[in-house]
Design an enzyme around this catalytic site. Structure first.
Site, PDB file in Angstrom:
ATOM      1  N   ASN A 196      50.302  66.406  78.850  1.00  0.00           N
ATOM      2  CA  ASN A 196      51.433  66.669  77.946  1.00  0.00           C
ATOM      3  C   ASN A 196      52.226  65.376  77.815  1.00  0.00           C
ATOM      4  O   ASN A 196      52.964  65.006  78.719  1.00  0.00           O
ATOM      5  CB  ASN A 196      52.309  67.791  78.520  1.00  0.00           C
ATOM      6  CG  ASN A 196      53.566  68.013  77.686  1.00  0.00           C
ATOM      7  OD1 ASN A 196      53.685  67.504  76.575  1.00  0.00           O
ATOM      8  ND2 ASN A 196      54.500  68.783  78.243  1.00  0.00           N
ATOM      9  N   LYS A 255      54.618  64.728  75.787  1.00  0.00           N
ATOM     10  CA  LYS A 255      56.019  64.905  75.360  1.00  0.00           C
ATOM     11  C   LYS A 255      56.332  63.891  74.243  1.00  0.00           C
ATOM     12  O   LYS A 255      55.479  63.605  73.427  1.00  0.00           O
ATOM     13  CB  LYS A 255      56.956  64.767  76.557  1.00  0.00           C
ATOM     14  CG  LYS A 255      56.486  65.654  77.721  1.00  0.00           C
ATOM     15  CD  LYS A 255      57.449  65.757  78.848  1.00  0.00           C
ATOM     16  CE  LYS A 255      56.829  66.626  79.948  1.00  0.00           C
ATOM     17  NZ  LYS A 255      57.768  66.955  81.011  1.00  0.00           N
ATOM     18  N   GLY A 291      59.129  66.633  86.072  1.00  0.00           N
ATOM     19  CA  GLY A 291      59.712  65.308  85.915  1.00  0.00           C
ATOM     20  C   GLY A 291      60.648  64.895  87.040  1.00  0.00           C
ATOM     21  O   GLY A 291      61.383  63.915  86.913  1.00  0.00           O
TER      22      GLY A 291
HETATM   23  P1  PGA Z   1      55.612  66.217  84.743  1.00  0.00           P
HETATM   24  O1  PGA Z   1      55.646  67.194  83.438  1.00  0.00           O
HETATM   25  O2  PGA Z   1      54.174  66.158  85.182  1.00  0.00           O
HETATM   26  O3  PGA Z   1      56.106  64.901  84.233  1.00  0.00           O
HETATM   27  O4  PGA Z   1      56.482  66.839  85.758  1.00  0.00           O
HETATM   28  C1  PGA Z   1      54.875  68.352  83.374  1.00  0.00           C
HETATM   29  C2  PGA Z   1      55.187  69.127  82.136  1.00  0.00           C
HETATM   30  O5  PGA Z   1      56.356  69.166  81.730  1.00  0.00           O
HETATM   31  O6  PGA Z   1      54.277  69.729  81.522  1.00  0.00           O
END
Ligand code: PGA
Length: 251
Positions: free
Chosen positions: A9, A11, A172
């Protein structure tokens, strides 16, 4: 045996040159993966580019969300048929950032699932509790409520649905859930899916873990019986660190 899924992902990250580099590196190693589903959810601007670079590798590309309507006067939005048209196979629904920052409700998520299936996309439904909900003992109620959106799916749709357990406090933050915490939540999710979709379907549903997954934490998460892969944010931005996770998920 459920086939594992490793999903990236991105984002709101990456430009064309990053997608190009990622796609080329990933394509070069995709022949060696075997029984594994690999998905990438880039920003909408990179969908067609990435889809083109990855075509023939078996890696699926998906949108990060879709509008429930197929078309219309919704400036700034992207519909499920548009994602399909851009070469997507999948779409995220209900990511906690969409719920928290953009006010998406369970009803919105249910409408998105409907739109996704109607357009021929497979949705990856994201659910998870906040830290406060966990500390106040409401985790199970919250997950159960968020799972209500599967109520109106046909049996074929239910069988295709992907689910991600993403505790909001782990996303995150570098605070990955412990394998025990993830294992417990995943087992609970499967039990509640069984109530809604039937035991056989629920046994086959792939439930991914998401929230600060790295190559240091992924193997012990995958060792949990009900963890069928990962939805990865930060560690998916770099092709090599994403490929490390892919190789850890190969059985
Ligand atoms: P992260 O995000 O691995 O950066 O914690 C995961 C997500 O939001 O799908």
């Amino acid at each position: 045996m459920r086939r594992r899924v490793v999903a990236a992902n991105w984002k709101m990250n990456h430009l064309a040159q990053d997608a190009l580099r990622f796609g080329q590196t990933v394509s070069a190693s995709s022949a060696f993966w075997g029984e594994l589903d690999v998905l990438v959810f880039p920003p909408a601007t990179l969908l067609m580019l990435l889809q083109r670079i990855l075509s023939g590798t078996g890696v699926g590309v998906g949108g990060q969300r879709c509008h429930p309507a197929a078309s219309g006067a919704f400036t700034g939005e992207i519909s499920a048929p548009m994602l399909k048209d851009a070469g997507c196979t999948h779409v995220l629904a209900g990511h906690s950032e969409r719920r928290r920052l953009f006010g998406e409700t369970d009803q919105d998520v249910a409408d998105q699932l409907r739109a996704a299936f109607d357009a021929g996309l497979i949705p990856l439904l994201c659910i998870g509790e906040t830290e406060q909900e966990r500390l106040s003992g409401r985790m199970e109620d919250v997950l159960d409520e968020q799972l209500d959106v599967v109520a109106n799916l046909s049996s074929d749709e239910s069988a295709d649905l992907l689910v991600a357990y993403e505790p909001v406090w782990a996303i995150g933050t570098g605070r990955t859930a412990t394998p025990e915490q993830a294992g417990e939540a995943h087992a609970f999710i499967r039990t509640r899916l069984a109530v809604r979709l039937g035991r056989d379907v629920a046994q086959g549903t792939r439930v991914l873990y998401g929230g600060s997954v790295t190559s240091a934490t992924f193997p012990s998460l995958l060792a949990q019986h009900d963890v069928d892969g990962g939805l990865v944010g930060g560690a998916s931005l770099n092709a090599q660190s994403f490929l490390d996770l892919v190789s850890q998920a190969r059985k």
